[in-house]
Design an enzyme around this catalytic site. Structure first.
Site, PDB file in Angstrom:
ATOM      1  N   HIS A 162       0.836  -1.212   0.000  1.00 30.66           N
ATOM      2  CA  HIS A 162       0.000   0.000   0.000  1.00 30.66           C
ATOM      3  C   HIS A 162       0.871   1.262   0.000  1.00 30.66           C
ATOM      4  O   HIS A 162       0.606   2.212  -0.743  1.00 30.66           O
ATOM      5  CB  HIS A 162      -0.902   0.043   1.238  1.00 30.66           C
ATOM      6  CG  HIS A 162      -1.933  -1.022   1.299  1.00 30.66           C
ATOM      7  ND1 HIS A 162      -2.101  -1.809   2.418  1.00 30.66           N
ATOM      8  CD2 HIS A 162      -2.857  -1.443   0.396  1.00 30.66           C
ATOM      9  CE1 HIS A 162      -3.098  -2.657   2.202  1.00 30.66           C
ATOM     10  NE2 HIS A 162      -3.565  -2.457   0.975  1.00 30.66           N
ATOM     11  N   SER A 219      -2.977  -7.661   2.742  1.00 25.86           N
ATOM     12  CA  SER A 219      -3.408  -7.522   4.140  1.00 25.86           C
ATOM     13  C   SER A 219      -3.837  -8.864   4.712  1.00 25.86           C
ATOM     14  O   SER A 219      -3.595  -9.143   5.888  1.00 25.86           O
ATOM     15  CB  SER A 219      -4.550  -6.511   4.244  1.00 25.86           C
ATOM     16  OG  SER A 219      -4.096  -5.222   3.939  1.00 25.86           O
ATOM     17  N   ARG A 265      -2.479  -6.740  -8.151  1.00 25.35           N
ATOM     18  CA  ARG A 265      -1.417  -7.715  -7.897  1.00 25.35           C
ATOM     19  C   ARG A 265      -1.537  -8.929  -8.802  1.00 25.35           C
ATOM     20  O   ARG A 265      -0.552  -9.432  -9.294  1.00 25.35           O
ATOM     21  CB  ARG A 265      -1.443  -8.187  -6.435  1.00 25.35           C
ATOM     22  CG  ARG A 265      -0.945  -7.168  -5.454  1.00 25.35           C
ATOM     23  CD  ARG A 265      -1.193  -7.602  -4.033  1.00 25.35           C
ATOM     24  NE  ARG A 265      -2.647  -7.668  -3.848  1.00 25.35           N
ATOM     25  CZ  ARG A 265      -3.287  -8.624  -3.200  1.00 25.35           C
ATOM     26  NH1 ARG A 265      -2.630  -9.594  -2.638  1.00 25.35           N
ATOM     27  NH2 ARG A 265      -4.595  -8.604  -3.104  1.00 25.35           N
ATOM     28  N   LYS A 291     -16.544  -6.876   5.220  1.00 16.35           N
ATOM     29  CA  LYS A 291     -15.293  -7.639   5.228  1.00 16.35           C
ATOM     30  C   LYS A 291     -14.921  -8.128   6.627  1.00 16.35           C
ATOM     31  O   LYS A 291     -13.966  -8.871   6.781  1.00 16.35           O
ATOM     32  CB  LYS A 291     -14.141  -6.796   4.671  1.00 16.35           C
ATOM     33  CG  LYS A 291     -14.170  -6.643   3.172  1.00 16.35           C
ATOM     34  CD  LYS A 291     -12.874  -5.988   2.711  1.00 16.35           C
ATOM     35  CE  LYS A 291     -12.768  -5.949   1.213  1.00 16.35           C
ATOM     36  NZ  LYS A 291     -11.483  -5.371   0.780  1.00 16.35           N
TER      37      LYS A 291
END
Length: 157
Positions: A18, A129, A91, A42
């Site tokens: 990030h 994460s 990614r 989430k």
């Protein structure tokens, strides 16, 4: 009018990946808003306040970065800040599929909004994460994956 970009995310927790995107994208804008999403769907490991504090600590050296918490539609937040560009990281191929849909959805809500995609640098390509959360949940050392300023905060989780 100022060139403003918004980099939204859950940042649960913020990673070196990030920060790399923040660094590179902040060079393209006069102001970069890092927007920490509420994201109750989430089920984040860290509270919104904790995530906002972490991203603020990790970005304190960036002169043109402002960190905010938000709930609701990103397209509306962009209008509020007179922003025309969203910053997103890609990614893997599955990220692209999701981000393409989100980009179209945001554009349908705010026709002036464009999405700028960043690929990670090679050393950050595998960091997410969720990987960091898994490592800390199993009492592993994730210090090499996150900004040094926030590791003391997440290692207690």
């Amino acid at each position: 009018m100022q060139k403003i970009g918004i980099y939204p995310g859950t940042f649960d927790p913020v990673t070196n990946g990030h920060i790399d995107i923040i660094h590179r994208s902040s060079e393209l804008f006069e102001k970069l808003i890092v927007a920490v999403a509420h994201s109750s769907a989430k089920n984040p490991m860290f509270s919104l306040d904790e995530r906002l504090k972490m991203i603020q600590l990790a970005t304190k050296s960036f002169k043109n970065v402002e960190c905010v918490a938000f709930e609701g539609l990103l397209a509306n937040l962009a209008k509020e800040y007179h922003c025309k560009v969203l910053v997103r990281g890609l990614r893997v191929v599955s990220d692209f599929e999701y981000e393409l849909q989100m980009g179209y959805a945001n554009k349908s809500l705010n026709h002036e909004l464009e999405t700028l995609y960043f690929m990670p640098t090679l050393q950050n390509a595998f960091i997410s994460s969720s990987i960091v959360r898994s490592i800390i949940a199993h009492k592993g050392d994730a210090s090499h994956l996150v900004p040094k300023e926030i590791y003391p905060l997440i290692s207690k989780a």
